[in-house]
Motif scaffolding. Structure first.
Motif, PDB file in Angstrom:
ATOM      1  N   ASP A 237      37.204  33.537  44.500  1.00 33.29           N
ATOM      2  CA  ASP A 237      36.631  34.695  44.648  1.00 33.29           C
ATOM      3  C   ASP A 237      37.424  35.704  45.875  1.00 33.29           C
ATOM      4  O   ASP A 237      38.516  35.351  46.055  1.00 33.29           O
ATOM      5  CB  ASP A 237      35.306  34.334  45.267  1.00 33.29           C
ATOM      6  N   THR A 238      36.767  36.724  46.272  1.00 31.48           N
ATOM      7  CA  THR A 238      37.327  37.698  46.993  1.00 31.48           C
ATOM      8  C   THR A 238      37.409  37.243  48.570  1.00 31.48           C
ATOM      9  O   THR A 238      38.192  37.745  49.282  1.00 31.48           O
ATOM     10  CB  THR A 238      36.261  38.987  47.398  1.00 31.48           C
ATOM     11  N   ASP A 239      36.767  36.048  48.833  1.00 25.90           N
ATOM     12  CA  ASP A 239      37.132  35.545  50.161  1.00 25.90           C
ATOM     13  C   ASP A 239      38.235  34.118  49.938  1.00 25.90           C
ATOM     14  O   ASP A 239      38.270  33.468  50.956  1.00 25.90           O
ATOM     15  CB  ASP A 239      35.820  34.839  50.808  1.00 25.90           C
ATOM     16  N   ASN A 240      38.987  34.181  48.934  1.00 27.71           N
ATOM     17  CA  ASN A 240      39.960  33.442  48.707  1.00 27.71           C
ATOM     18  C   ASN A 240      39.441  31.912  48.479  1.00 27.71           C
ATOM     19  O   ASN A 240      40.026  30.770  48.863  1.00 27.71           O
ATOM     20  CB  ASN A 240      41.115  33.352  49.636  1.00 27.71           C
ATOM     21  N   ASN A 241      38.275  31.722  48.231  1.00 28.47           N
ATOM     22  CA  ASN A 241      37.684  30.264  48.067  1.00 28.47           C
ATOM     23  C   ASN A 241      37.728  30.074  46.531  1.00 28.47           C
ATOM     24  O   ASN A 241      37.736  30.811  45.694  1.00 28.47           O
ATOM     25  CB  ASN A 241      36.027  30.320  48.291  1.00 28.47           C
TER      26      ASN A 241
END
Length: 459
Positions: A41-45
């Motif tokens: 995802d955008t949060d690098n999760n």
């Protein structure tokens, strides 16, 4: 129908509204059962998406969810590895797709892991031992099956009968497997919590450390050898022995609880899995699977015929180091008094390895000893068994309580002597290489067996 990584990313977004995915990549999994991908995802999760391809795979996934719910925070805190946790789910066409929090590490292929560092191998042994030490409540909470040793053996025999009825399994494999299933001594293990699908693909490696275990769809209580099936596929005996040694070290069991036949049953399970694969194709009416399974069974039959295959036979071998050869004319005539060092079946030595207590592919009910007499002609040397000492040798057709063996010896080309041990009524090994005390007689003097043989040859 196979789903692409982008399609799985869309399912993840549907399962977790607000999840903004920017990247998706396919993830290795059982291609006949699951489609898997790792999405970011955008949060690098990172998240793992796992979708079943059929109803049977869907049932396995639902089972895994039940298993993971049994790993309470207290249990997870004491495990030397990480276990997946579910983040969401979505149902498509009656089958649920699950999204998991992605754990660190990634699977490593078998060829690579066999060259792993010592610390990695120790991690693997510790992880399998930790799984086998899990409380039975983890299985009971998920309402999963539990099989005793005799139940496991009976189930396998029943499956063997079904395979035989198909006429698609080579007869020599059917006989080989039946003989192994009929060997009672081999099926005296202590049932434990078993992962059931453990191999290199379910093991996560991060910076040369084994850190996580996935694929908890086949958890049950049963034969611990099932979690070592994958080792039967490796060509590195050193790696296999190192893993087994690490496992026993972390299990830290009393000597009388060490499973001497662990790898023999694991090798048997690996061979038998080909028959199970055949049956799965027959039940699904999948001609491609049936043809592939028959081809693999024919290859296995040819390999067993040529090389002997894995040691899953009925003999229980006990390796013994041969004595040092004697030198000098005077020493050749002297009887060897020192007994060769023997690995005891129930008393592993300190810093023991797989050879000490668990080499299931080579352990046996016989010892190898070498005659120190270098002057005796090998071709003329023979050992006879007195008729009055002969006993009934147990076999697959005999009742379980008739477990008496003839202490017999046999000369091989190498000059080694095979000494067969007996089993007592409680399945304990009786050593026949240890001389029994005889009644003393004042008129009787010690007689050299060597002198007797020479007299017989002269007569």
């Amino acid at each position: 129908m196979k789903r692409t990584a982008m399609e799985l990313a869309a399912l993840a977004s549907a399962a977790m509204p607000g999840l903004d995915i920017v990247q998706a990549a396919a993830s290795p999994d059982d291609p006949r059962a699951f489609d898997s991908a790792i999405v970011t995802d955008t949060d690098n999760n990172h998240w793992r998406v796992r979708a079943p391809r059929n109803s049977q795979a869907a049932f396995r996934l639902e089972t895994e969810i039940q298993v993971l719910s049994g790993f309470t925070p207290a249990i997870r805190a004491h495990l030397p590895f990480r276990v997946p946790s579910v983040a969401g789910a979505v149902q498509i066409d009656g089958l649920r797709t699950f999204i998991y929090h992605q754990m660190p590490g990634e699977p490593v292929d078998l060829g690579t892991i066999t060259h792993a560092e010592t610390q990695t191998i120790d991690d693997i042994g510790r992880i399998i031992a930790a799984i086998h030490k899990l409380p039975s409540a983890v299985v009971e909470t998920a309402d999963l099956p539990a099989y005793g040793a005799e139940q496991s053996r009976a189930r396998l025999l029943s499956e063997l009968d079904q395979m035989a009825l198909t006429g698609k399994v080579p007869a020599d494999l059917l006989r080989r497997w039946e003989n192994a299933f009929e060997e009672r001594q081999m099926w005296t293990f202590i049932p434990r919590v078993v992962h059931g699908d453990f191999d290199e693909t379910s093991l996560l490696i991060d910076r040369n450390r084994a850190v996580g275990v996935t694929a908890w769809t086949d958890l049950h209580i049963g034969d611990p050898a099932r979690d070592f099936m994958w080792l039967a596929s490796t060509g590195s005996i050193e790696f296999r022995d190192a893993v087994i040694s690490a496992y026993h070290r972390h299990m830290d069991l009393p000597a009388d609880q060490v499973d001497l036949h662990l790898m023999r049953r694991a090798a048997l399970a690996a061979e038998f899995s080909l028959g199970k694969y055949l049956m799965s194709g027959i039940h699904a009416s999948d001609k491609d699977v049936i043809a592939e399974a028959q081809s693999m069974l024919r290859d296995l039959s040819a390999d067993v015929d040529y090389t002997g295959g894995h040691d899953i036979g009925q003999q229980f071998w006990e390796p013994v180091a041969p004595p040092e050869p004697l030198v000098g004319n005077d020493e050749r005539d002297a009887e060897a008094e020192a007994e060769p060092a023997v690995w005891s079946e129930y008393e592993p030595a300190e810093n023991a390895t797989q050879k000490d207590f668990d080499d299931d592919t080579e352990t046996a009910q016989a010892q190898l000893t070498v005659e120190p007499d270098a002057t005796q002609d090998t071709e003329s040397a023979s050992t006879e068994i007195p008729e009055e000492s002969a006993e009934t040798v147990s076999g697959p057709d005999q009742p379980d309580d008739a477990v008496e063996h003839t202490p017999q010896t046999a000369r091989e080309d190498s000059g080694a002597e095979l000494i067969v041990h007996s089993l007592s009524e409680d399945d304990q090994i009786i050593r026949h290489d240890v001389p029994q005390p005889a009644a003393e007689d004042e008129d009787t003097q010690p007689i050299s067996w060597k002198v007797v043989q020479e007299n017989l040859r002269r007569d």
